[in-house]
Design a protein around this motif. Structure first.
Motif, PDB file in Angstrom:
ATOM      1  N   HIS A  82       0.829  -1.208   0.000  1.00 13.62           N
ATOM      2  CA  HIS A  82       0.000   0.000   0.000  1.00 13.62           C
ATOM      3  C   HIS A  82       0.867   1.264   0.000  1.00 13.62           C
ATOM      4  O   HIS A  82       0.554   2.243  -0.685  1.00 13.62           O
ATOM      5  CB  HIS A  82      -0.919   0.004   1.227  1.00 13.62           C
ATOM      6  CG  HIS A  82      -2.193  -0.748   1.008  1.00 13.62           C
ATOM      7  ND1 HIS A  82      -3.337  -0.493   1.736  1.00 13.62           N
ATOM      8  CD2 HIS A  82      -2.519  -1.738   0.142  1.00 13.62           C
ATOM      9  CE1 HIS A  82      -4.305  -1.300   1.336  1.00 13.62           C
ATOM     10  NE2 HIS A  82      -3.833  -2.073   0.379  1.00 13.62           N
ATOM     11  N   ILE A  83       1.930   1.242   0.785  1.00 16.87           N
ATOM     12  CA  ILE A  83       2.804   2.407   0.870  1.00 16.87           C
ATOM     13  C   ILE A  83       3.369   2.751  -0.500  1.00 16.87           C
ATOM     14  O   ILE A  83       3.282   3.896  -0.969  1.00 16.87           O
ATOM     15  CB  ILE A  83       3.939   2.152   1.882  1.00 16.87           C
ATOM     16  CG1 ILE A  83       3.392   2.154   3.314  1.00 16.87           C
ATOM     17  CG2 ILE A  83       5.045   3.201   1.736  1.00 16.87           C
ATOM     18  CD1 ILE A  83       4.364   1.632   4.351  1.00 16.87           C
ATOM     19  N   LYS A  84       3.939   1.780  -1.178  1.00 20.65           N
ATOM     20  CA  LYS A  84       4.580   2.053  -2.467  1.00 20.65           C
ATOM     21  C   LYS A  84       3.565   2.431  -3.532  1.00 20.65           C
ATOM     22  O   LYS A  84       3.768   3.379  -4.304  1.00 20.65           O
ATOM     23  CB  LYS A  84       5.407   0.844  -2.895  1.00 20.65           C
ATOM     24  CG  LYS A  84       6.665   0.655  -2.061  1.00 20.65           C
ATOM     25  CD  LYS A  84       7.331  -0.680  -2.296  1.00 20.65           C
ATOM     26  CE  LYS A  84       7.765  -0.871  -3.699  1.00 20.65           C
ATOM     27  NZ  LYS A  84       8.508  -2.141  -3.889  1.00 20.65           N
ATOM     28  N   ARG A  85       2.458   1.728  -3.574  1.00 25.18           N
ATOM     29  CA  ARG A  85       1.454   2.068  -4.591  1.00 25.18           C
ATOM     30  C   ARG A  85       0.881   3.459  -4.365  1.00 25.18           C
ATOM     31  O   ARG A  85       0.615   4.199  -5.326  1.00 25.18           O
ATOM     32  CB  ARG A  85       0.331   1.025  -4.598  1.00 25.18           C
ATOM     33  CG  ARG A  85       0.722  -0.262  -5.308  1.00 25.18           C
ATOM     34  CD  ARG A  85      -0.495  -1.080  -5.686  1.00 25.18           C
ATOM     35  NE  ARG A  85      -1.088  -1.758  -4.540  1.00 25.18           N
ATOM     36  CZ  ARG A  85      -2.370  -2.025  -4.407  1.00 25.18           C
ATOM     37  NH1 ARG A  85      -3.240  -1.635  -5.334  1.00 25.18           N
ATOM     38  NH2 ARG A  85      -2.819  -2.672  -3.341  1.00 25.18           N
ATOM     39  N   HIS A  86       0.692   3.832  -3.115  1.00 27.63           N
ATOM     40  CA  HIS A  86       0.159   5.169  -2.836  1.00 27.63           C
ATOM     41  C   HIS A  86       1.074   6.252  -3.396  1.00 27.63           C
ATOM     42  O   HIS A  86       0.660   7.084  -4.213  1.00 27.63           O
ATOM     43  CB  HIS A  86      -0.030   5.378  -1.334  1.00 27.63           C
ATOM     44  CG  HIS A  86      -0.338   6.795  -0.970  1.00 27.63           C
ATOM     45  ND1 HIS A  86      -1.552   7.391  -1.260  1.00 27.63           N
ATOM     46  CD2 HIS A  86       0.411   7.751  -0.383  1.00 27.63           C
ATOM     47  CE1 HIS A  86      -1.537   8.646  -0.858  1.00 27.63           C
ATOM     48  NE2 HIS A  86      -0.351   8.895  -0.320  1.00 27.63           N
ATOM     49  N   TYR A  87       2.316   6.252  -2.949  1.00 25.22           N
ATOM     50  CA  TYR A  87       3.206   7.354  -3.331  1.00 25.22           C
ATOM     51  C   TYR A  87       3.490   7.375  -4.826  1.00 25.22           C
ATOM     52  O   TYR A  87       3.443   8.432  -5.461  1.00 25.22           O
ATOM     53  CB  TYR A  87       4.514   7.256  -2.548  1.00 25.22           C
ATOM     54  CG  TYR A  87       4.401   7.717  -1.112  1.00 25.22           C
ATOM     55  CD1 TYR A  87       4.578   9.058  -0.772  1.00 25.22           C
ATOM     56  CD2 TYR A  87       4.118   6.816  -0.092  1.00 25.22           C
ATOM     57  CE1 TYR A  87       4.489   9.487   0.537  1.00 25.22           C
ATOM     58  CE2 TYR A  87       4.014   7.228   1.230  1.00 25.22           C
ATOM     59  CZ  TYR A  87       4.194   8.572   1.545  1.00 25.22           C
ATOM     60  OH  TYR A  87       4.092   8.992   2.837  1.00 25.22           O
ATOM     61  N   TYR A  88       3.782   6.224  -5.406  1.00 25.38           N
ATOM     62  CA  TYR A  88       4.210   6.215  -6.798  1.00 25.38           C
ATOM     63  C   TYR A  88       3.054   6.350  -7.788  1.00 25.38           C
ATOM     64  O   TYR A  88       3.271   6.742  -8.938  1.00 25.38           O
ATOM     65  CB  TYR A  88       5.018   4.947  -7.092  1.00 25.38           C
ATOM     66  CG  TYR A  88       6.404   4.983  -6.467  1.00 25.38           C
ATOM     67  CD1 TYR A  88       7.412   5.773  -7.019  1.00 25.38           C
ATOM     68  CD2 TYR A  88       6.694   4.246  -5.321  1.00 25.38           C
ATOM     69  CE1 TYR A  88       8.679   5.823  -6.445  1.00 25.38           C
ATOM     70  CE2 TYR A  88       7.957   4.290  -4.742  1.00 25.38           C
ATOM     71  CZ  TYR A  88       8.948   5.078  -5.307  1.00 25.38           C
ATOM     72  OH  TYR A  88      10.200   5.132  -4.733  1.00 25.38           O
ATOM     73  N   LEU A  89       1.831   6.038  -7.359  1.00 31.80           N
ATOM     74  CA  LEU A  89       0.688   6.172  -8.264  1.00 31.80           C
ATOM     75  C   LEU A  89      -0.058   7.489  -8.082  1.00 31.80           C
ATOM     76  O   LEU A  89      -0.594   8.036  -9.045  1.00 31.80           O
ATOM     77  CB  LEU A  89      -0.279   5.003  -8.061  1.00 31.80           C
ATOM     78  CG  LEU A  89       0.239   3.627  -8.469  1.00 31.80           C
ATOM     79  CD1 LEU A  89      -0.803   2.547  -8.151  1.00 31.80           C
ATOM     80  CD2 LEU A  89       0.596   3.591  -9.951  1.00 31.80           C
ATOM     81  N   VAL A  90      -0.103   8.009  -6.863  1.00 34.35           N
ATOM     82  CA  VAL A  90      -0.873   9.225  -6.607  1.00 34.35           C
ATOM     83  C   VAL A  90      -0.103  10.485  -7.004  1.00 34.35           C
ATOM     84  O   VAL A  90      -0.674  11.428  -7.547  1.00 34.35           O
ATOM     85  CB  VAL A  90      -1.301   9.294  -5.124  1.00 34.35           C
ATOM     86  CG1 VAL A  90      -1.882  10.658  -4.783  1.00 34.35           C
ATOM     87  CG2 VAL A  90      -2.328   8.204  -4.824  1.00 34.35           C
ATOM     88  N   HIS A  91       1.199  10.492  -6.761  1.00 28.60           N
ATOM     89  CA  HIS A  91       1.988  11.703  -7.018  1.00 28.60           C
ATOM     90  C   HIS A  91       2.424  11.745  -8.484  1.00 28.60           C
ATOM     91  O   HIS A  91       3.603  11.582  -8.810  1.00 28.60           O
ATOM     92  CB  HIS A  91       3.210  11.744  -6.101  1.00 28.60           C
ATOM     93  CG  HIS A  91       2.881  11.722  -4.657  1.00 28.60           C
ATOM     94  ND1 HIS A  91       3.767  11.288  -3.697  1.00 28.60           N
ATOM     95  CD2 HIS A  91       1.763  12.087  -3.986  1.00 28.60           C
ATOM     96  CE1 HIS A  91       3.204  11.382  -2.505  1.00 28.60           C
ATOM     97  NE2 HIS A  91       1.986  11.860  -2.655  1.00 28.60           N
TER      98      HIS A  91
END
Length: 335
Positions: free
Chosen positions: A271-280
């Motif tokens: 979840h951490i990696k998908r959040h930052y790399y997909l949202v930003h």
């Protein structure tokens, strides 16, 4: 989504809903079992704090937990990983609905963590620093037997002082690097961040925890940034003087906490990696999520026991997480 303002420093909006849930209900919201639902994305460091504190204090049967998916759009965090894309208790698709139920014209970002009153479906507060302090103090009558004191009264002034520096220079410091709108702003943020990390390494070289000889609120607040450092902040936010794993004191300290019940068992690296790399998308327009880093080192010996300390003070470790709240193994162990 756009976070970077060209030519400017990143400034976090710290205006939150100030309503508090207290033992005496003075704001109209008393601490009561089953009345509220904590909406806290595992991806978000600010929300992750509340998940850890809830676990350490044993409030799982008192305060239910809602986990949004790891990504969101400009409107809101959503529940796209739940069956039907709906929170099973609040019956909403987006956290925004709980905000608008209480404030139809709510003008700010829809943030996590958020405490939502189940009966009305209305958000009560999203004041994340106060939420965890109130869980420690205002919900005390519902703590599990053996719950640690994460905010001991004799140490509160020192905890507040350390936590403030951790917030300005580290928790928020990585964001100032990542969302800097100019080289000058980035250079300044970078220097401030690593000055603070060096200070923390010095402080922790001779003591196991940040304040006193037990885990406190200050440790919780630092951990959620450190655990994201190598997977996200080092590369994505350009905080690349050193990896966490290249700063021995902080790496051992972070692993000590990770291996403590209530910390590592709440971490969801997927979840951490998908959040930052997909949202930003302004920082990572391709939406490519890196495969690394290797995460096995989190379980290697840390040697911090030699410094003494009592993780839970006079208390005990929390029980294993509830089955429905267990982080899937493949969300943190690489294939």
């Amino acid at each position: 989504m756009t976070y970077v303002e060209p030519g400017k420093e990143f400034n976090r909006d710290t205006n939150y809903i100030e309503t508090r849930i207290t033992a005496d209900g003075r704001d109209g919201y008393a601490a009561e079992p089953g009345r509220y639902r904590l909406v806290a994305a595992r991806a978000c460091p600010w929300a992750h704090r509340s998940i850890i504190v809830r676990r350490l204090l044993g409030l799982e049967d008192v305060l239910s937990l809602s986990i949004p998916g790891p990504t969101h759009d400009p409107r809101s965090w959503n529940f796209d990983e739940e069956p039907g894309g709906v929170d099973p208790v609040l019956k909403i698709e987006r956290l925004q609905e709980a905000y608008f139920a209480r404030f139809p014209d709510y003008p700010r970002g829809i943030t996590v963590p958020a405490m939502v009153e189940i009966s009305t479906g209305e958000v009560v507060t999203n004041n994340y620093p106060q939420i965890t302090l109130d869980l420690s103090t205002e919900w005390k009558q519902y703590h599990r037997p053996g719950a640690p004191d994460l905010y001991p009264e004799p140490l509160r002034a020192e905890i507040d002082e350390v936590a403030q520096r951790v917030f300005t220079e580290v928790n928020n410091g990585v964001y100032r690097c990542g969302f800097a709108g100019s080289q000058e702003a980035y250079d300044k943020a970078y220097d401030r961040l690593f000055t603070a990390l060096d200070w923390l390494a010095g402080r922790l070289s001779g003591q196991r925890y940040l304040v006193g000889d037990t885990i406190t609120e200050a440790d919780v607040r630092l951990f959620t940034t450190l655990v994201r450092f190598d997977p996200v902040y080092h590369g994505h936010f350009k905080c690349n003087r050193s990896k966490l794993s290249e700063i021995p004191v902080l790496w051992n300290y972070a692993r000590d906490l990770f291996q403590t019940p209530g910390f590592g068992d709440t971490v969801d690296f997927d979840h951490i990696k998908r959040h930052y790399y997909l949202v930003h998308t302004d920082i990572n327009p391709t939406g490519i999520v890196p495969k690394g880093p290797n995460l096995h080192g989190w379980l290697e010996p840390h040697g911090r026991e030699s410094l003494g300390g009592r993780p839970f003070g006079e208390g005990t470790a929390p029980s294993p997480p509830k089955s429905e709240e267990v982080v899937p193994p493949d969300h943190w162990v690489p294939a």
